[in-house]
Design an enzyme around this catalytic site. Sequence first.
Site, PDB file in Angstrom:
ATOM      1  CB  SER A 265      -0.944  -0.073   1.195  1.00  0.00           C
ATOM      2  OG  SER A 265      -2.086   0.663   0.927  1.00  0.00           O
ATOM      3  CE  LYS A 269       0.036   5.244  -1.896  1.00  0.00           C
ATOM      4  NZ  LYS A 269      -0.966   4.635  -2.695  1.00  0.00           N
ATOM      5  CD1 TRP A 356      -7.964   3.164  -1.965  1.00  0.00           C
ATOM      6  CD2 TRP A 356      -9.689   4.269  -2.857  1.00  0.00           C
ATOM      7  NE1 TRP A 356      -7.871   4.464  -1.558  1.00  0.00           N
ATOM      8  CE2 TRP A 356      -8.924   5.172  -2.089  1.00  0.00           C
ATOM      9  CE3 TRP A 356     -10.830   4.756  -3.520  1.00  0.00           C
ATOM     10  CZ2 TRP A 356      -9.246   6.524  -1.952  1.00  0.00           C
ATOM     11  CZ3 TRP A 356     -11.158   6.111  -3.377  1.00  0.00           C
ATOM     12  CH2 TRP A 356     -10.367   6.975  -2.608  1.00  0.00           C
ATOM     13  CG  HIS A 406      -5.676  -2.610   0.424  1.00  0.00           C
ATOM     14  ND1 HIS A 406      -4.933  -2.255  -0.681  1.00  0.00           N
ATOM     15  CD2 HIS A 406      -5.189  -1.873   1.455  1.00  0.00           C
ATOM     16  CE1 HIS A 406      -4.041  -1.339  -0.335  1.00  0.00           C
ATOM     17  NE2 HIS A 406      -4.168  -1.088   0.950  1.00  0.00           N
TER      18      HIS A 406
HETATM   19  C1  GTR Z   1      -5.434   4.431   1.674  1.00  0.00           C
HETATM   20  C2  GTR Z   1      -4.854   5.258   0.579  1.00  0.00           C
HETATM   21  C3  GTR Z   1      -4.115   4.380  -0.370  1.00  0.00           C
HETATM   22  C4  GTR Z   1      -3.227   3.373   0.327  1.00  0.00           C
HETATM   23  C5  GTR Z   1      -3.750   2.922   1.676  1.00  0.00           C
HETATM   24  C6  GTR Z   1      -2.737   2.317   2.636  1.00  0.00           C
HETATM   25  O1  GTR Z   1      -6.237   5.110   2.529  1.00  0.00           O
HETATM   26  O2  GTR Z   1      -5.901   5.932  -0.058  1.00  0.00           O
HETATM   27  O3  GTR Z   1      -3.394   5.159  -1.298  1.00  0.00           O
HETATM   28  O4  GTR Z   1      -1.940   3.823   0.429  1.00  0.00           O
HETATM   29  O5  GTR Z   1      -4.357   3.911   2.380  1.00  0.00           O
HETATM   30  O6  GTR Z   1      -1.584   2.685   2.694  1.00  0.00           O
HETATM   31  O7  GTR Z   1      -3.171   1.468   3.423  1.00  0.00           O
END
Ligand code: GTR
Length: 427
Positions: A265, A269, A356, A406
């Site tokens: 997540s 990045k 998402w 996720h």
């Molecule tokens: C979310 C965000 C994502 C992702 C995620 C995470 O809220 O919108 O870009 O990075 O968090 O890191 O769990």
Amino acid sequence: MKHVVLILGILISFQFSSAQFGGEFKPNYDESKVPEFEVPNPLKSFRKRKIKNVRQWEKIRRPELLDFFTHNVYGKIPGELKIESWEVVEQSNNALNGKARRKQVDLIFSKNGHRLFFNILIYLPKNVEKAPVFLGYNFYGNHTVTNDVHVRISEAWARNNPSFGIIHNQLTEQSRGVRENRWQLEKILDAGYGLATIFYCEVDPDKDDFSNGIHPLLYTDGQQRPAYNEWGAIAAWTWGLSRAMDYFEQDDEVDENKVIVFGHSRLGKTALWAGATDQRFAAVISNNSGCGGAALSKRRFGETVARINRSFPHWFCRNFMIFNQNEESLPVDQHELIALIAPRPVYVASAKEDLWADPKGEFLSAYYASPVYNLYEKEGIPSKEMPDVNQPVQNTVAYHIRTGKHDVTEFDWEHYILWADKELFNK
Ligand code: GTR
């Protein structure tokens, strides 16, 4: 009259910004509503020169792309800061019932009257002399990745999460081992790899506040926050990963030529940007990294540039906000971030229910980065068709989409290990 104009102006700009930054932001999940756009060609320079070989890629194209991402997306790190000292605060040759060696190492930094330290938790397989390692940040402290009672609990600021017993931004014993599933430590060790992990908030707390973490150590006199082209939190976290790498270069038990940087997540990045900026990392794994990670921004599917900059104004550099609702004017897209990692192996992974993060956009990035890998005679993603769910495509560029949400799962780790065996050991 003057006042009326002023109030009108404020109202209009408020309207504009709430539309732009989306009080009622509705993510698009409809493929037919993805805007048409041209995918920037990684093999054509900004001055329209064709890039035909590795030499031109490394001399012309790679530097200009790296420069663009540095000044307009993640932000530049304004100076150098070396490890002042490091200290092994705990170690055991008999960890996890004799399966592993464990070390907890503090890296210490100081500058401008500020001091910072962060701790790396390292597990190494016992039967390997100089171990390859997976290196990745965790979200809630090193003690969450395993039930091992010897792992120290960080005192750094943490995001609240009452279900993990984290209130008042302090980590507690209650969350020991809660993220065990996401790390698969035993599997990693059994395959002959080590695991090194760091609590990301020790390097920079994940909040919109630039007075803490690593940032102030590199401020100029009187500086309160990074300039428009300077580092947000993601770049700050990559700085930490590179310092961990500096440490590995001095640790005889770690094979510094086989460090695989991993992240999920927002930390996915981070792993991608770390791999792009620090070529010492042997391979990179981006797990469900989404917007600002592996996903193509121009698709505006799920999370968008405006939305991420609004929810997390501290992650990217402020220049990135120029592209809020304006992705079409980006001269690059995220496949070129992946291309910056070439020719080193990179794995992009998605989850079916993680819309998402735009699984298709993540896949396409891996696909469109592939021509750069081909310049090096490395195999990328050969087809523009997404593979079936749970059917990994594993080349030097690898991709899978698994069932579920996720998360990081056993399935993910099984395939990361198989791929690392193949790419780093020709197994
Ligand atoms: C979310 C965000 C994502 C992702 C995620 C995470 O809220 O919108 O870009 O990075 O968090 O890191 O769990």
